[in-house]
Design an enzyme around this catalytic site. Structure first.
Site, PDB file in Angstrom:
ATOM      1  N   ASN A  12       0.860  -1.182   0.000  1.00 28.13           N
ATOM      2  CA  ASN A  12       0.000   0.000   0.000  1.00 28.13           C
ATOM      3  C   ASN A  12       0.898   1.235   0.000  1.00 28.13           C
ATOM      4  O   ASN A  12       1.527   1.542   1.005  1.00 28.13           O
ATOM      5  CB  ASN A  12      -0.891  -0.026   1.256  1.00 28.13           C
ATOM      6  N   LYS A  14       0.013   4.269  -0.251  1.00 24.11           N
ATOM      7  CA  LYS A  14      -0.656   5.442   0.334  1.00 24.11           C
ATOM      8  C   LYS A  14      -0.462   6.668  -0.579  1.00 24.11           C
ATOM      9  O   LYS A  14      -0.385   6.507  -1.791  1.00 24.11           O
ATOM     10  CB  LYS A  14      -0.126   5.719   1.744  1.00 24.11           C
ATOM     11  N   HIS A  99      -9.424   1.324   5.124  1.00 25.09           N
ATOM     12  CA  HIS A  99      -8.120   1.486   5.789  1.00 25.09           C
ATOM     13  C   HIS A  99      -8.306   2.459   6.961  1.00 25.09           C
ATOM     14  O   HIS A  99      -9.089   3.404   6.867  1.00 25.09           O
ATOM     15  CB  HIS A  99      -7.092   2.020   4.789  1.00 25.09           C
ATOM     16  N   GLU A 101      -6.657   4.833   7.937  1.00 25.49           N
ATOM     17  CA  GLU A 101      -6.419   6.246   7.598  1.00 25.49           C
ATOM     18  C   GLU A 101      -7.641   6.852   6.913  1.00 25.49           C
ATOM     19  O   GLU A 101      -7.927   8.037   7.076  1.00 25.49           O
ATOM     20  CB  GLU A 101      -5.151   6.358   6.731  1.00 25.49           C
ATOM     21  N   GLU A 175      -5.337  -4.903  10.822  1.00 26.24           N
ATOM     22  CA  GLU A 175      -4.300  -3.895  10.992  1.00 26.24           C
ATOM     23  C   GLU A 175      -4.532  -3.129  12.292  1.00 26.24           C
ATOM     24  O   GLU A 175      -5.335  -2.173  12.316  1.00 26.24           O
ATOM     25  CB  GLU A 175      -4.342  -2.902   9.829  1.00 26.24           C
ATOM     26  N   GLY A 181       2.710   2.160  10.680  1.00 26.94           N
ATOM     27  CA  GLY A 181       3.697   3.229  10.513  1.00 26.94           C
ATOM     28  C   GLY A 181       4.441   3.600  11.780  1.00 26.94           C
ATOM     29  O   GLY A 181       5.108   4.634  11.820  1.00 26.94           O
ATOM     30  N   SER A 220       3.503  -2.250  10.319  1.00 28.67           N
ATOM     31  CA  SER A 220       4.966  -2.305  10.517  1.00 28.67           C
ATOM     32  C   SER A 220       5.568  -3.659  10.161  1.00 28.67           C
ATOM     33  O   SER A 220       6.510  -4.113  10.821  1.00 28.67           O
ATOM     34  CB  SER A 220       5.327  -1.909  11.949  1.00 28.67           C
TER      35      SER A 220
HETATM   36  C1  PEP Z   1      -0.658   0.114   5.969  1.00 29.70           C
HETATM   37  O1  PEP Z   1      -0.639   1.244   5.522  1.00 29.70           O
HETATM   38  O2  PEP Z   1      -1.616  -0.599   5.730  1.00 29.70           O
HETATM   39  C2  PEP Z   1       0.469  -0.338   6.769  1.00 29.70           C
HETATM   40  C3  PEP Z   1       0.417  -1.517   7.298  1.00 29.70           C
HETATM   41  O3  PEP Z   1       1.528   0.535   6.906  1.00 29.70           O
HETATM   42  P1  PEP Z   1       2.971   0.198   7.558  1.00 29.70           P
HETATM   43  O4  PEP Z   1       3.431  -1.123   6.975  1.00 29.70           O
HETATM   44  O5  PEP Z   1       3.847   1.317   7.145  1.00 29.70           O
HETATM   45  O6  PEP Z   1       2.783   0.080   9.018  1.00 29.70           O
END
Ligand code: PEP
Length: 257
Positions: A12, A14, A99, A101, A175, A181, A220
């Site tokens: 992803n 983003k 998501h 976000e 998630e 992040g 992460s």
């Molecule tokens: C995500 O944006 O879905 C995500 C898991 O980000 P990150 O791997 O950077 O934590």
């Protein structure tokens, strides 16, 4: 990797990536073309501006492309929005919906996520429906309750489409919001408990067809922890943010799968 489900490693991007960054996808495609032994599906979800170009590059490396969000309708007077039909037209096979976000930045509710997931399926793309608790909810021992509520509200029921069609086209991404992040990752036992609960929920909702739904872990995931996370029961792949931006890191995670 566990189970008999073919894993999915999804990147992803983003709101990251300009034309120059397509070189990362070219490198990835080249590496996978020269090493076709990888035993997982590889998906990149770039910003919509790069989707068509990404799709063209991906074809040469047996990678698939996807969108990061879609509207609930397929066309109409919605300035600035992008429909699932448009994403599919640009080559998307998957669309991330719900998501965290999007849920926090745009106030997206479970009902809206549900409608977006339906729109994705109607357009011929598989929705990756994201769920996950905040840190406060985890500390308050509410993680399971929150995720179950999100699943109940966000996942189209079998009455919406034929059960087999929904189950076949659905991906769930667990998630934990606090892991996205941040470099923080839940303990493997906590991931196992949540993924197993999501699998049980899928069986309840879809009967035997629930066995085929992929449940991704996201938050992460990095080359250093991917192998351990991907070996947890009912983890059928990963949704990867930051570490998907560099071909080398993403490739290491793909190889861990
Ligand atoms: C995500 O944006 O879905 C995500 C898991 O980000 P990150 O791997 O950077 O934590």
């Amino acid at each position: 990797m566990n189970d008999e489900i073919r894993p999915l490693i999804a990147g992803n991007w983003k709101m990251n990536g300009l034309s120059a960054d397509l070189s990362q996808i070219r490198s990835l495609a080249l590496a996978l073309r020269n090493d076709p032994a990888h035993r997982c599906d590889v998906l990149i979800c770039p910003p919509a501006t790069l989707l068509a170009q990404t799709t063209r590059i991906c074809l040469s490396g047996a990678i698939i492309s996807g969108g990061q969000d879609c509207h609930t309708g397929q066309h109409g007077a919605h300035t600035g929005d992008i429909s699932a039909a448009m994403l599919v037209d640009a080559g998307a096979s998957y669309v991330i919906v719900g998501h965290s976000e999007r849920r926090s930045d745009h106030g997206e509710t479970d009902g809206l996520v549900n409608a977006k997931a339906r729109a994705a399926m109607e357009a011929g793309a598989a929705p990756i429906i994201c769920v996950g608790e905040t840190h406060a909810e985890r500390l308050g021992a509410l993680a399971m309750t929150v995720v179950e509520k999100q699943l109940n509200g966000s996942v189209p029921g079998p009455e919406a489409f034929e059960r087999r069609v929904v189950a076949k086209n659905l991906v769930i991404a667990y998630e934990p919001v606090w892991a996205i992040g941040t470099g923080l990752v839940p303990g493997l036992e906590d991931i196992a408990v949540m993924h197993s609960a999501i699998r049980d929920w899928l069986f309840e909702r879809f009967g035997d067809e629930g066995a085929a739904v992929r449940i991704l872990y996201g938050g992460s995931m990095k080359p250093a922890n991917a192998k351990k996370i991907l070996s947890v029961p009912h983890v059928n792949g990963g949704l990867v943010g930051g570490a998907s931006l560099k071909a080398e890191d993403f490739l290491a995670i793909i190889r861990a799968a």
